[in-house]
Design an enzyme around this catalytic site. Structure first.
Site, PDB file in Angstrom:
ATOM      1  N   THR A  15       0.860  -1.192   0.000  1.00 33.06           N
ATOM      2  CA  THR A  15       0.000   0.000   0.000  1.00 33.06           C
ATOM      3  C   THR A  15       0.894   1.240   0.000  1.00 33.06           C
ATOM      4  O   THR A  15       2.038   1.195   0.474  1.00 33.06           O
ATOM      5  CB  THR A  15      -0.937   0.042   1.223  1.00 33.06           C
ATOM      6  OG1 THR A  15      -0.174   0.338   2.400  1.00 33.06           O
ATOM      7  CG2 THR A  15      -1.707  -1.257   1.404  1.00 33.06           C
ATOM      8  N   GLY A  16       0.362   2.313  -0.564  1.00 35.63           N
ATOM      9  CA  GLY A  16       1.200   3.513  -0.708  1.00 35.63           C
ATOM     10  C   GLY A  16       2.286   3.279  -1.746  1.00 35.63           C
ATOM     11  O   GLY A  16       3.307   3.971  -1.750  1.00 35.63           O
ATOM     12  N   ILE A  21       8.647   5.699  -0.304  1.00 35.64           N
ATOM     13  CA  ILE A  21       9.112   4.428   0.270  1.00 35.64           C
ATOM     14  C   ILE A  21       8.340   3.251  -0.346  1.00 35.64           C
ATOM     15  O   ILE A  21       8.935   2.222  -0.701  1.00 35.64           O
ATOM     16  CB  ILE A  21       8.952   4.460   1.810  1.00 35.64           C
ATOM     17  CG1 ILE A  21       9.946   5.470   2.410  1.00 35.64           C
ATOM     18  CG2 ILE A  21       9.140   3.067   2.413  1.00 35.64           C
ATOM     19  CD1 ILE A  21       9.734   5.772   3.892  1.00 35.64           C
ATOM     20  N   ASP A  40      -2.708   2.078  -4.146  1.00 37.55           N
ATOM     21  CA  ASP A  40      -2.574   3.466  -3.681  1.00 37.55           C
ATOM     22  C   ASP A  40      -3.892   4.201  -3.899  1.00 37.55           C
ATOM     23  O   ASP A  40      -4.652   3.868  -4.810  1.00 37.55           O
ATOM     24  CB  ASP A  40      -1.451   4.180  -4.459  1.00 37.55           C
ATOM     25  CG  ASP A  40      -0.866   5.350  -3.683  1.00 37.55           C
ATOM     26  OD1 ASP A  40       0.296   5.234  -3.230  1.00 37.55           O
ATOM     27  OD2 ASP A  40      -1.568   6.370  -3.496  1.00 37.55           O
ATOM     28  N   SER A 157       7.509   4.915  12.539  1.00 32.81           N
ATOM     29  CA  SER A 157       8.430   6.043  12.350  1.00 32.81           C
ATOM     30  C   SER A 157       9.230   6.202  13.632  1.00 32.81           C
ATOM     31  O   SER A 157       8.734   5.926  14.729  1.00 32.81           O
ATOM     32  CB  SER A 157       7.655   7.333  12.094  1.00 32.81           C
ATOM     33  OG  SER A 157       8.536   8.436  12.185  1.00 32.81           O
ATOM     34  N   TYR A 170       0.642  12.524  14.132  1.00 35.42           N
ATOM     35  CA  TYR A 170       1.475  11.569  13.392  1.00 35.42           C
ATOM     36  C   TYR A 170       2.266  10.660  14.348  1.00 35.42           C
ATOM     37  O   TYR A 170       2.294   9.439  14.184  1.00 35.42           O
ATOM     38  CB  TYR A 170       2.418  12.351  12.480  1.00 35.42           C
ATOM     39  CG  TYR A 170       3.287  11.507  11.588  1.00 35.42           C
ATOM     40  CD1 TYR A 170       2.782  10.945  10.425  1.00 35.42           C
ATOM     41  CD2 TYR A 170       4.624  11.286  11.898  1.00 35.42           C
ATOM     42  CE1 TYR A 170       3.588  10.173   9.593  1.00 35.42           C
ATOM     43  CE2 TYR A 170       5.439  10.525  11.076  1.00 35.42           C
ATOM     44  CZ  TYR A 170       4.910   9.971   9.915  1.00 35.42           C
ATOM     45  OH  TYR A 170       5.714   9.205   9.112  1.00 35.42           O
ATOM     46  N   SER A 173      -0.007   8.185  15.884  1.00 31.97           N
ATOM     47  CA  SER A 173      -0.400   7.128  14.946  1.00 31.97           C
ATOM     48  C   SER A 173       0.722   6.101  14.780  1.00 31.97           C
ATOM     49  O   SER A 173       0.478   4.894  14.729  1.00 31.97           O
ATOM     50  CB  SER A 173      -0.788   7.724  13.583  1.00 31.97           C
ATOM     51  OG  SER A 173       0.354   8.169  12.859  1.00 31.97           O
ATOM     52  N   LYS A 174       1.961   6.580  14.735  1.00 36.37           N
ATOM     53  CA  LYS A 174       3.081   5.666  14.486  1.00 36.37           C
ATOM     54  C   LYS A 174       3.444   4.840  15.733  1.00 36.37           C
ATOM     55  O   LYS A 174       3.873   3.686  15.618  1.00 36.37           O
ATOM     56  CB  LYS A 174       4.286   6.456  13.972  1.00 36.37           C
ATOM     57  CG  LYS A 174       4.047   7.072  12.584  1.00 36.37           C
ATOM     58  CD  LYS A 174       3.701   6.022  11.550  1.00 36.37           C
ATOM     59  CE  LYS A 174       3.643   6.545  10.140  1.00 36.37           C
ATOM     60  NZ  LYS A 174       3.341   5.526   9.137  1.00 36.37           N
TER      61      LYS A 174
HETATM   62  P1  NAD Z   1       4.744   9.589   0.281  1.00 30.43           P
HETATM   63  O1  NAD Z   1       3.841  10.727   0.525  1.00 30.43           O
HETATM   64  O2  NAD Z   1       5.800   9.699  -0.756  1.00 30.43           O
HETATM   65  O3  NAD Z   1       3.900   8.264  -0.046  1.00 30.43           O
HETATM   66  C1  NAD Z   1       2.742   7.935   0.666  1.00 30.43           C
HETATM   67  C2  NAD Z   1       1.782   7.241  -0.289  1.00 30.43           C
HETATM   68  O4  NAD Z   1       0.630   6.842   0.469  1.00 30.43           O
HETATM   69  C3  NAD Z   1       1.282   8.156  -1.430  1.00 30.43           C
HETATM   70  O5  NAD Z   1       1.439   7.494  -2.667  1.00 30.43           O
HETATM   71  C4  NAD Z   1      -0.170   8.369  -1.093  1.00 30.43           C
HETATM   72  O6  NAD Z   1      -1.017   8.535  -2.241  1.00 30.43           O
HETATM   73  C5  NAD Z   1      -0.508   7.087  -0.325  1.00 30.43           C
HETATM   74  N1  NAD Z   1      -1.692   7.247   0.514  1.00 30.43           N
HETATM   75  C6  NAD Z   1      -1.971   8.264   1.358  1.00 30.43           C
HETATM   76  N2  NAD Z   1      -3.164   8.076   1.934  1.00 30.43           N
HETATM   77  C7  NAD Z   1      -3.656   6.902   1.452  1.00 30.43           C
HETATM   78  C8  NAD Z   1      -4.840   6.180   1.667  1.00 30.43           C
HETATM   79  N3  NAD Z   1      -5.806   6.623   2.487  1.00 30.43           N
HETATM   80  N4  NAD Z   1      -5.017   5.001   1.025  1.00 30.43           N
HETATM   81  C9  NAD Z   1      -4.065   4.549   0.162  1.00 30.43           C
HETATM   82  N5  NAD Z   1      -2.919   5.215  -0.104  1.00 30.43           N
HETATM   83  C10 NAD Z   1      -2.715   6.377   0.539  1.00 30.43           C
HETATM   84  O7  NAD Z   1       5.386   9.270   1.707  1.00 30.43           O
HETATM   85  P2  NAD Z   1       6.625   8.341   2.144  1.00 30.43           P
HETATM   86  O8  NAD Z   1       7.614   9.218   2.761  1.00 30.43           O
HETATM   87  O9  NAD Z   1       7.002   7.406   1.072  1.00 30.43           O
HETATM   88  O10 NAD Z   1       5.922   7.540   3.323  1.00 30.43           O
HETATM   89  C11 NAD Z   1       5.638   6.144   3.267  1.00 30.43           C
HETATM   90  C12 NAD Z   1       5.415   5.660   4.677  1.00 30.43           C
HETATM   91  O11 NAD Z   1       6.608   5.843   5.429  1.00 30.43           O
HETATM   92  C13 NAD Z   1       4.341   6.441   5.426  1.00 30.43           C
HETATM   93  O12 NAD Z   1       3.612   5.563   6.261  1.00 30.43           O
HETATM   94  C14 NAD Z   1       5.124   7.410   6.261  1.00 30.43           C
HETATM   95  O13 NAD Z   1       4.417   7.815   7.405  1.00 30.43           O
HETATM   96  C15 NAD Z   1       6.319   6.557   6.606  1.00 30.43           C
HETATM   97  N6  NAD Z   1       7.496   7.317   7.019  1.00 30.43           N
HETATM   98  C16 NAD Z   1       8.108   8.185   6.174  1.00 30.43           C
HETATM   99  C17 NAD Z   1       9.216   8.882   6.614  1.00 30.43           C
HETATM  100  C18 NAD Z   1       9.963   9.843   5.737  1.00 30.43           C
HETATM  101  O14 NAD Z   1      10.910  10.500   6.246  1.00 30.43           O
HETATM  102  N7  NAD Z   1       9.651   9.977   4.463  1.00 30.43           N
HETATM  103  C19 NAD Z   1       9.702   8.687   7.925  1.00 30.43           C
HETATM  104  C20 NAD Z   1       9.043   7.798   8.743  1.00 30.43           C
HETATM  105  C21 NAD Z   1       7.945   7.106   8.293  1.00 30.43           C
END
Ligand code: NAD
Length: 263
Positions: A15-16, A21, A40, A157, A170, A173-174
């Site tokens: 997912t996502g 990531i 997504d 996170s 946030y 949630s994490k």
């Molecule tokens: P990103 O914004 O690049 O990607 C997140 C994706 O999730 C997007 O494609 C978005 O469309 C999708 N999304 C959002 N809401 C959704 C929903 N309701 N249903 C389905 N898809 C949905 O962010 P990222 O940085 O790649 O983050 C990925 C994960 O890693 C997240 O859970 C984020 O919290 C976690 N994270 C990221 C970081 C960071 O520094 N980037 C750090 C810690 C944790």
């Protein structure tokens, strides 16, 4: 087994998967031989990831599907669609994904004293409830199908452990995602399903592109490894947790944070 072939013939759901990531996880899993379902809320970006997979790792049956992880109905439809699409044609048995990475997530930052109720709720709904709904739907499908092994990976996170100014929703949630993962690991071990969490630190993705440069500079200064992480570095940890190389590991969290907040 060579690292590059650990996921041959494994059906995996990310997912996502349309961004950051999640996209890097899709690419890493496909490079290890997996069939990847890119899911997504943003179908256009999911299709872009699919194009990359189809270009670089042809013939593995990748698929892109839309989903809103915060909706039970949408998540159930997603898992049913996957099972129909990947049904065994000789035995007519539904095939659920045996690997699932919950990378969908959002931020909606505000100071505690200013945060609106709906800003809090929205982040909890996607990050925590979404992880619950997807983990539940996938594990139910695996148990019903009599699968002998599964690996569910959640994305927490580092700020779920240590907090972060402006992220009361946030970080809550994490922290919840980590607790959910440990409980799921205890309940699902008897079905051969492992559940583990990755805790990224600060990773360069569209999510962190929103953070002002001066904040990024301050954060980078306190990361012992002196730089932000790359999505592929989180994907490496996910590939390990998805593969049999981690077959005796469940209920843990792996920090991928360049040493941020050690101890
Ligand atoms: P990103 O914004 O690049 O990607 C997140 C994706 O999730 C997007 O494609 C978005 O469309 C999708 N999304 C959002 N809401 C959704 C929903 N309701 N249903 C389905 N898809 C949905 O962010 P990222 O940085 O790649 O983050 C990925 C994960 O890693 C997240 O859970 C984020 O919290 C976690 N994270 C990221 C970081 C960071 O520094 N980037 C750090 C810690 C944790």
């Amino acid at each position: 087994m060579a690292a590059s072939s650990r996921l041959i013939s494994r059906l995996t759901l990310v997912t996502g998967g349309g961004s950051g990531i999640g996209r890097a996880v899709c690419q890493r899993f496909a490079s290890e031989g997996a069939s990847v379902v890119v899911a997504d809320r943003n179908e256009e970006s999911a299709n872009q990831t699919l194009e990359l997979l189809s270009r670089d790792h042809k013939g593995q049956g990748h698929l892109a599907l839309g989903v809103d992880v915060s909706s039970k109905d949408s998540v159930e439809k997603l898992v049913t669609s996957i099972q129909v699409k990947f049904m065994c044609l000789s035995c007519f048995l539904a095939a659920p994904p045996s690997v699932c990475v919950n990378a969908a997530g959002i931020t909606q930052d505000e100071f505690l004293l200013k945060m609106e109720e709906d800003e809090f709720d929205k982040v909890i709904e996607v990050n925590l409830k979404g992880t619950f709904l997807v983990t539940q739907a996938v594990s139910k499908a695996l148990v019903s199908a009599g699968a002998v092994k599964g690996s569910i990976i959640t994305v927490g996170s580092i700020v779920g452990k240590v907090g972060n100014i402006g992220q009361v929703n946030y970080s809550a949630s994490k922290a919840g995602v980590e607790g959910l993962t440990r409980t799921a690991a205890k309940e699902l071990s008897k079905f051969g399903i492992r559940c583990n969490c990755v805790l990224p630190g600060f990773i360069t993705t569209p999510m962190t592109d929103k953070v002002p440069e001066k904040v990024i500079d301050k954060l980078t200064a306190v990361i012992p490894m002196g730089r932000m992480g790359e999505p592929a570095e989180v994907a490496d940890a996910c590939a390990f947790l998805a593969s049999d190389d981690s077959r005796y590991i469940t209920g843990i969290s792996i920090e991928v944070a360049g040493g941020l907040f050690i101890g």
